[in-house]
Design an enzyme around this catalytic site. Structure first.
Site, mmCIF file in Angstrom:
data_model
loop_
_atom_site.group_PDB
_atom_site.id
_atom_site.type_symbol
_atom_site.label_atom_id
_atom_site.label_comp_id
_atom_site.label_asym_id
_atom_site.label_seq_id
_atom_site.Cartn_x
_atom_site.Cartn_y
_atom_site.Cartn_z
ATOM 1 N N LYS A 1 0.817 -1.211 0.000
ATOM 2 C CA LYS A 1 0.000 0.000 0.000
ATOM 3 C C LYS A 1 0.849 1.259 0.000
ATOM 4 O O LYS A 1 2.032 1.220 0.325
ATOM 5 C CB LYS A 1 -0.949 -0.032 1.200
ATOM 6 N N ARG B 1 -3.655 -9.955 4.934
ATOM 7 C CA ARG B 1 -3.972 -10.045 3.498
ATOM 8 C C ARG B 1 -2.751 -9.553 2.735
ATOM 9 O O ARG B 1 -2.399 -8.381 2.850
ATOM 10 C CB ARG B 1 -5.201 -9.177 3.217
#
Ligand code: 7PM
Length: 267
Positions: free
Chosen positions: A204, A238
């Site tokens: 991210k 995740r």
């Protein structure tokens, strides 16, 4: 949880078969590497991304679900659409992962009539605009209260609390500072909410901001984030890079248990 993005860049049949094949191979590799859950996503939630038509989302995810049904691992589907939820529940997937926290009309009712698990994620705004100017008075309190409320809503809709997990939604309407506050308080959130926590930090932009690296070079930063989240009590991480994350978690877990034993029975 291994991330499986099924977003073909070619809309011709050739591209579709090639991307189905590639998706299945990638899922098999993630399982081989130690993934316990495969998260299948057919809608790009990249900030500013145009919405994918419903029919296209279904054309992407359904063949992958059928191909992976016998792969031996639970399948999760990343979707915000009740129509997609209905179809994939019919195909007996194990979890629905909704970045919108099941706020679409009718989605909790659909889930009630199944035994599928739910991952309830927090997002401020919508993917098109969420990163424009995220604002909170108290990011930890607001995210926690939202997740607690959505859990209660699910239970009131007839869904057992045992089927729920929650996710603070890193990068979904959050600045770097918001993300770091949430990451630092993950353990508290797990304790306060009393349902298993899932954390998605892999590749991210917060990893990019902290390391100065573009997405393809965020592996080490992502592994560090996954380890930290696990240490804070996250039950599911995740990730895109399953093999590397599994190695890191195994080493960390062995060391952490040895430290625990040393506390109980010092040499
Ligand atoms: C572009 C930008 C593509 C961002 C994909 C993404 C999460 C999730 C996603 C998460 C849960 C990504 C995101 N992120 N579901 N789906 N938690 N539960 O980075 O953090 O994979 S999509």
């Amino acid at each position: 949880m291994g991330v499986l993005n099924v977003t073909p860049d070619s809309f011709s049949d050739g591209g579709r078969f090639a991307s189905l094949d590639a998706a299945i191979t990638q899922a098999e590799q993630m399982i081989e590497a130690g993934a316990d859950i495969i998260d299948i996503g057919g809608e790009s939630t990249r900030p500013g991304a145009p919405p994918v038509p419903l029919e296209e989302e279904l054309r992407r995810v359904m063949p992958v679900i059928y191909a992976l049904r016998d792969a031996g691992k639970p399948l999760s589907v990343d979707t915000r659409r009740p129509e997609v939820m209905r179809e994939v529940i019919g195909a007996e997937v194990d979890m629905i992962n909704d970045i919108n926290g099941f706020r679409a009309e009718g989605s909790l009712r659909l889930l009630r009539d199944s035994d599928c698990a739910l991952c309830i994620m927090h997002m401020q705004g919508d993917p098109q605009t969420m990163q424009q100017d995220p604002h909170y008075e108290d990011v930890y309190g607001e995210v926690r209260d939202f997740l607690a409320q959505r859990c209660d809503d699910a239970v009131n809709a007839g869904i057992s609390r045992q089927r729920l997990c929650v996710d603070p939604g890193f990068g979904f309407g959050k600045t770097l500072e918001h993300n770091l506050t949430l990451l630092g308080q993950l353990g508290n959130m797990q304790d306060e909410l009393g349902v298993p926590l899932l954390a998605g930090l892999s590749r991210k932009s917060m990893i990019g901001k902290l390391t100065g690296k573009p997405a393809p070079e965020r592996l080490a930063g992502s592994v560090a984030a996954a380890l930290f989240a696990a240490q804070q009590g996250a039950r599911i991480v995740r990730v895109h890079d399953v093999a590397e994350t599994v190695d890191a978690l195994r080493v960390w877990q062995a060391a952490a248990s040895a430290a625990q034993r040393a506390l109980i029975a010092p040499q």
